[in-house]
Design an enzyme around this catalytic site. Structure first.
Site, PDB file in Angstrom:
ATOM      1  CB  ILE A   1      -2.767   3.327   3.116  1.00 35.93           C
ATOM      2  CG1 ILE A   1      -2.560   2.787   4.541  1.00 35.93           C
ATOM      3  CG2 ILE A   1      -3.244   4.765   3.125  1.00 35.93           C
ATOM      4  CD1 ILE A   1      -1.894   1.444   4.640  1.00 35.93           C
TER       5      ILE A   1
ATOM      6  CB  ALA B   1      -0.913   0.004   1.220  1.00 41.01           C
ATOM      7  CB  CYS B   2       1.733   4.042  -1.591  1.00 43.18           C
ATOM      8  SG  CYS B   2       1.032   4.195  -3.246  1.00 43.18           S
ATOM      9  N   GLY B   3      -0.258   5.850  -0.350  1.00 36.42           N
ATOM     10  CA  GLY B   3      -1.377   6.770  -0.226  1.00 36.42           C
ATOM     11  C   GLY B   3      -2.394   6.675  -1.352  1.00 36.42           C
TER      12      GLY B   3
END
Length: 98
Positions: free
Chosen positions: A42, A9-11
């Site tokens: 995320i 995950a990332c933003g």
């Protein structure tokens, strides 16, 4: 060991998670860990945790999760990358042995 499902995950679910995805693919392959990676935002992690085994994020973890969650900013900075990779491998092997 069984195959594990890993959330990456990332933003926004695009930029930094793409960088981490390629590093994880190499890391898991080099350590003979059978893993399926899923690239996400995320914000989606909480709802997807029940069908996955671990979470690796490039951003701050906004909540607690029921699966192991690792913050992988070292892949972006290059600082502490060896320690991060050891934590990922150890966690993946532990999860896969269950």
């Amino acid at each position: 060991m069984r195959k594990i499902n890993v959330l990456v995950a990332c933003g926004a679910g695009v930029a930094t998670s793409t960088v981490v995805m390629s590093k994880l693919e190499e890391l898991f392959k080099a350590n003979n860990i059978d893993a399926e990676l899923h690239q996400i935002k995320i914000a989606e992690a909480k709802s997807l945790q029940d069908s996955n085994d671990m979470l690796i994020s490039t951003t701050i973890l906004p909540t607690k999760y029921d699966i192991p969650a690792i913050r992988a900013t070292a892949y972006l900075t290059g600082i502490g990358q060896d320690k991060l990779e050891k934590e990922i491998i150890d966690t993946a092997k532990e999860v896969a042995s269950k």
